[in-house]
Design a protein around this motif. Structure first.
Motif, PDB file in Angstrom:
ATOM      1  N   TYR A  40      12.341 -72.324  38.156  1.00 52.36           N
ATOM      2  CA  TYR A  40      13.424 -71.454  37.694  1.00 52.36           C
ATOM      3  C   TYR A  40      14.730 -72.157  38.016  1.00 52.36           C
ATOM      4  O   TYR A  40      15.005 -72.462  39.178  1.00 52.36           O
ATOM      5  N   LYS A  41      15.529 -72.423  36.977  1.00 54.70           N
ATOM      6  CA  LYS A  41      16.800 -73.127  37.159  1.00 54.70           C
ATOM      7  C   LYS A  41      17.817 -72.607  36.163  1.00 54.70           C
ATOM      8  O   LYS A  41      17.462 -71.929  35.214  1.00 54.70           O
ATOM      9  N   SER A  63       6.674 -76.235  34.479  1.00 58.08           N
ATOM     10  CA  SER A  63       7.096 -75.427  33.336  1.00 58.08           C
ATOM     11  C   SER A  63       8.462 -74.883  33.719  1.00 58.08           C
ATOM     12  O   SER A  63       8.629 -74.344  34.813  1.00 58.08           O
ATOM     13  N   ILE A  64       9.422 -75.011  32.830  1.00 57.98           N
ATOM     14  CA  ILE A  64      10.805 -74.673  33.135  1.00 57.98           C
ATOM     15  C   ILE A  64      11.169 -73.308  32.569  1.00 57.98           C
ATOM     16  O   ILE A  64      10.898 -73.014  31.410  1.00 57.98           O
ATOM     17  N   ASN A  65      11.794 -72.490  33.422  1.00 55.72           N
ATOM     18  CA  ASN A  65      12.346 -71.196  33.017  1.00 55.72           C
ATOM     19  C   ASN A  65      13.837 -71.251  33.317  1.00 55.72           C
ATOM     20  O   ASN A  65      14.227 -71.314  34.485  1.00 55.72           O
ATOM     21  N   GLU A  66      14.664 -71.254  32.276  1.00 58.57           N
ATOM     22  CA  GLU A  66      16.110 -71.309  32.480  1.00 58.57           C
ATOM     23  C   GLU A  66      16.694 -69.906  32.478  1.00 58.57           C
ATOM     24  O   GLU A  66      16.473 -69.132  31.547  1.00 58.57           O
ATOM     25  N   LEU A  67      17.421 -69.607  33.548  1.00 64.53           N
ATOM     26  CA  LEU A  67      18.051 -68.296  33.722  1.00 64.53           C
ATOM     27  C   LEU A  67      19.491 -68.499  34.161  1.00 64.53           C
ATOM     28  O   LEU A  67      19.804 -69.466  34.864  1.00 64.53           O
ATOM     29  N   HIS A  87      17.673 -74.150  42.710  1.00 64.30           N
ATOM     30  CA  HIS A  87      16.499 -73.814  41.893  1.00 64.30           C
ATOM     31  C   HIS A  87      15.390 -73.273  42.791  1.00 64.30           C
ATOM     32  O   HIS A  87      15.364 -73.505  43.995  1.00 64.30           O
ATOM     33  N   THR A  88      14.491 -72.541  42.167  1.00 63.79           N
ATOM     34  CA  THR A  88      13.358 -71.919  42.857  1.00 63.79           C
ATOM     35  C   THR A  88      12.119 -72.228  42.033  1.00 63.79           C
ATOM     36  O   THR A  88      12.191 -72.307  40.809  1.00 63.79           O
ATOM     37  N   THR A  95       6.313 -70.131  47.290  1.00 66.81           N
ATOM     38  CA  THR A  95       7.656 -70.292  46.731  1.00 66.81           C
ATOM     39  C   THR A  95       8.243 -71.594  47.264  1.00 66.81           C
ATOM     40  O   THR A  95       8.121 -71.893  48.451  1.00 66.81           O
ATOM     41  N   ILE A  96       8.884 -72.329  46.375  1.00 59.50           N
ATOM     42  CA  ILE A  96       9.541 -73.583  46.735  1.00 59.50           C
ATOM     43  C   ILE A  96      11.014 -73.403  46.397  1.00 59.50           C
ATOM     44  O   ILE A  96      11.362 -73.146  45.250  1.00 59.50           O
TER      45      ILE A  96
END
Length: 159
Positions: A40-41, A63-67, A87-88, A95-96
Protein backbone atom coordinates in the motif's frame (compact mmCIF):
# COMPACT_ATOMS: atom_id res chain seq x y z
CA UNK A 1 -19.22 -49.70 -32.11
CA UNK A 2 -18.19 -49.73 -28.49
CA UNK A 3 -14.81 -48.55 -27.48
CA UNK A 4 -12.82 -50.24 -24.88
CA UNK A 5 -11.43 -47.73 -22.40
CA UNK A 6 -8.27 -48.79 -20.73
CA UNK A 7 -7.93 -47.71 -17.16
CA UNK A 8 -4.82 -47.86 -15.08
CA UNK A 9 -4.75 -50.58 -12.47
CA UNK A 10 -6.72 -49.74 -9.34
CA UNK A 11 -3.63 -49.23 -7.16
CA UNK A 12 -2.13 -46.80 -9.67
CA UNK A 13 -5.42 -44.87 -9.94
CA UNK A 14 -5.64 -44.59 -6.16
CA UNK A 15 -2.06 -43.35 -6.02
CA UNK A 16 -2.70 -40.72 -8.70
CA UNK A 17 -5.91 -39.56 -7.02
CA UNK A 18 -4.19 -39.43 -3.64
CA UNK A 19 -1.31 -37.38 -5.02
CA UNK A 20 -3.74 -34.97 -6.65
CA UNK A 21 -5.72 -34.58 -3.43
CA UNK A 22 -2.54 -34.01 -1.42
CA UNK A 23 -1.41 -31.32 -3.85
CA UNK A 24 -4.79 -29.61 -3.58
CA UNK A 25 -4.73 -29.75 0.22
CA UNK A 26 -1.24 -28.27 0.38
CA UNK A 27 -2.25 -25.46 -1.99
CA UNK A 28 -5.34 -24.70 0.09
CA UNK A 29 -3.43 -24.80 3.36
CA UNK A 30 -0.86 -22.35 2.05
CA UNK A 31 -3.49 -19.95 0.76
CA UNK A 32 -1.90 -17.32 -1.42
CA UNK A 33 1.51 -17.79 -2.95
CA UNK A 34 4.02 -17.65 -0.06
CA UNK A 35 6.05 -14.81 -1.57
CA UNK A 36 3.07 -12.66 -2.60
CA UNK A 37 3.15 -9.30 -0.80
CA UNK A 38 0.44 -6.61 -0.87
CA UNK A 39 1.99 -3.11 -0.90
CA UNK A 40 0.00 0.00 0.00
CA UNK A 41 1.59 3.26 -1.16
CA UNK A 42 0.69 6.71 -2.37
CA UNK A 43 0.74 7.31 -6.14
CA UNK A 44 3.54 9.88 -6.05
CA UNK A 45 6.11 8.17 -3.81
CA UNK A 46 9.32 7.39 -5.70
CA UNK A 47 11.13 5.73 -2.81
CA UNK A 48 8.21 3.30 -2.39
CA UNK A 49 8.62 2.32 -6.04
CA UNK A 50 12.34 1.69 -5.45
CA UNK A 51 11.47 -0.44 -2.39
CA UNK A 52 9.08 -2.51 -4.53
CA UNK A 53 11.94 -3.06 -7.01
CA UNK A 54 14.10 -4.34 -4.13
CA UNK A 55 11.29 -6.75 -3.17
CA UNK A 56 11.14 -8.09 -6.73
CA UNK A 57 14.93 -8.46 -6.89
CA UNK A 58 14.74 -10.60 -3.72
CA UNK A 59 12.14 -12.93 -5.26
CA UNK A 60 9.05 -11.49 -3.58
CA UNK A 61 5.97 -10.88 -5.73
CA UNK A 62 4.46 -7.48 -4.90
CA UNK A 63 0.96 -6.34 -5.81
CA UNK A 64 0.57 -2.57 -5.57
CA UNK A 65 -2.42 -0.75 -4.09
CA UNK A 66 -2.17 3.02 -4.54
CA UNK A 67 -4.11 5.11 -2.04
CA UNK A 68 -4.06 8.83 -1.24
CA UNK A 69 -4.11 8.17 2.52
CA UNK A 70 -2.51 5.17 4.23
CA UNK A 71 -3.72 6.07 7.73
CA UNK A 72 -6.73 3.69 7.58
CA UNK A 73 -4.50 0.84 6.35
CA UNK A 74 -2.07 1.35 9.24
CA UNK A 75 -4.95 1.53 11.72
CA UNK A 76 -6.44 -1.69 10.34
CA UNK A 77 -3.16 -3.56 10.78
CA UNK A 78 -2.14 -2.08 14.14
CA UNK A 79 0.76 0.16 13.14
CA UNK A 80 1.24 2.91 15.71
CA UNK A 81 1.78 6.44 14.34
CA UNK A 82 5.24 6.55 15.94
CA UNK A 83 6.30 3.61 13.74
CA UNK A 84 4.83 4.83 10.46
CA UNK A 85 6.71 5.42 7.26
CA UNK A 86 5.67 6.03 3.66
CA UNK A 87 4.28 2.60 2.76
CA UNK A 88 2.70 -0.44 4.40
CA UNK A 89 2.64 -4.03 3.20
CA UNK A 90 1.09 -7.38 4.15
CA UNK A 91 2.64 -10.81 3.70
CA UNK A 92 1.97 -14.14 5.35
CA UNK A 93 -0.30 -12.59 7.98
CA UNK A 94 2.33 -9.99 8.94
CA UNK A 95 2.40 -6.22 8.48
CA UNK A 96 5.52 -4.62 7.04
CA UNK A 97 5.88 -0.88 7.64
CA UNK A 98 8.44 1.25 5.84
CA UNK A 99 11.76 0.43 4.21
CA UNK A 100 12.22 -3.02 5.74
CA UNK A 101 14.97 -4.93 3.90
CA UNK A 102 13.65 -7.90 1.91
CA UNK A 103 16.10 -10.18 3.77
CA UNK A 104 14.37 -9.26 7.05
CA UNK A 105 10.97 -10.06 5.53
CA UNK A 106 12.21 -13.45 4.35
CA UNK A 107 13.69 -14.16 7.78
CA UNK A 108 10.38 -13.19 9.41
CA UNK A 109 8.52 -15.64 7.16
CA UNK A 110 11.01 -18.39 7.96
CA UNK A 111 11.03 -17.88 11.75
CA UNK A 112 7.28 -17.08 12.06
CA UNK A 113 7.44 -15.29 15.46
CA UNK A 114 4.29 -14.23 17.30
CA UNK A 115 4.17 -10.58 16.29
CA UNK A 116 2.23 -8.16 14.13
CA UNK A 117 5.16 -7.69 11.76
CA UNK A 118 8.21 -5.50 11.12
CA UNK A 119 8.79 -1.76 10.87
CA UNK A 120 11.53 0.64 9.87
CA UNK A 121 10.13 3.95 11.12
CA UNK A 122 10.85 7.07 9.11
CA UNK A 123 12.94 6.89 5.97
CA UNK A 124 16.58 6.12 6.89
CA UNK A 125 19.14 6.95 4.18
CA UNK A 126 20.61 3.74 2.80
CA UNK A 127 17.61 1.53 3.60
CA UNK A 128 16.11 -0.28 0.56
CA UNK A 129 14.51 2.37 -1.65
CA UNK A 130 16.28 5.20 0.19
CA UNK A 131 19.72 4.79 -1.36
CA UNK A 132 21.27 8.17 -2.18
CA UNK A 133 24.26 8.33 -4.55
CA UNK A 134 27.25 9.75 -2.70
CA UNK A 135 25.57 9.56 0.70
CA UNK A 136 26.60 6.99 3.24
CA UNK A 137 24.00 4.75 4.79
CA UNK A 138 22.82 5.76 8.24
CA UNK A 139 22.50 3.02 10.83
CA UNK A 140 18.95 1.87 11.50
CA UNK A 141 17.09 -1.00 13.10
CA UNK A 142 14.25 -3.13 11.83
CA UNK A 143 11.80 -3.36 14.70
CA UNK A 144 9.51 -6.28 15.39
CA UNK A 145 5.99 -5.07 16.10
CA UNK A 146 4.81 -7.09 19.06
CA UNK A 147 1.38 -5.55 19.56
CA UNK A 148 -1.03 -2.93 18.27
CA UNK A 149 -0.02 -0.51 21.05
CA UNK A 150 3.38 -0.09 19.44
CA UNK A 151 5.49 -2.34 21.66
CA UNK A 152 8.62 -3.36 19.76
CA UNK A 153 11.97 -5.03 20.03
CA UNK A 154 14.91 -4.97 17.63
CA UNK A 155 14.70 -7.65 14.96
CA UNK A 156 17.81 -6.65 12.97
CA UNK A 157 20.37 -3.83 12.82
CA UNK A 158 21.67 -2.34 9.58
CA UNK A 159 24.35 0.11 8.49
Amino acid sequence: MSRLIRRPPLARRALLLGAGAATLLVACAQGAEPLAIQVYKTPSCGCCTKWVEALRAAGLKPSINELDDLTPVRATYGVADTLSSCHTARIGGYTIEGHVPPSDILRLLQERPKALGLAVPGMPIGSPGMEMPGAGAEPYATLMLLDAKGATRVFARHG
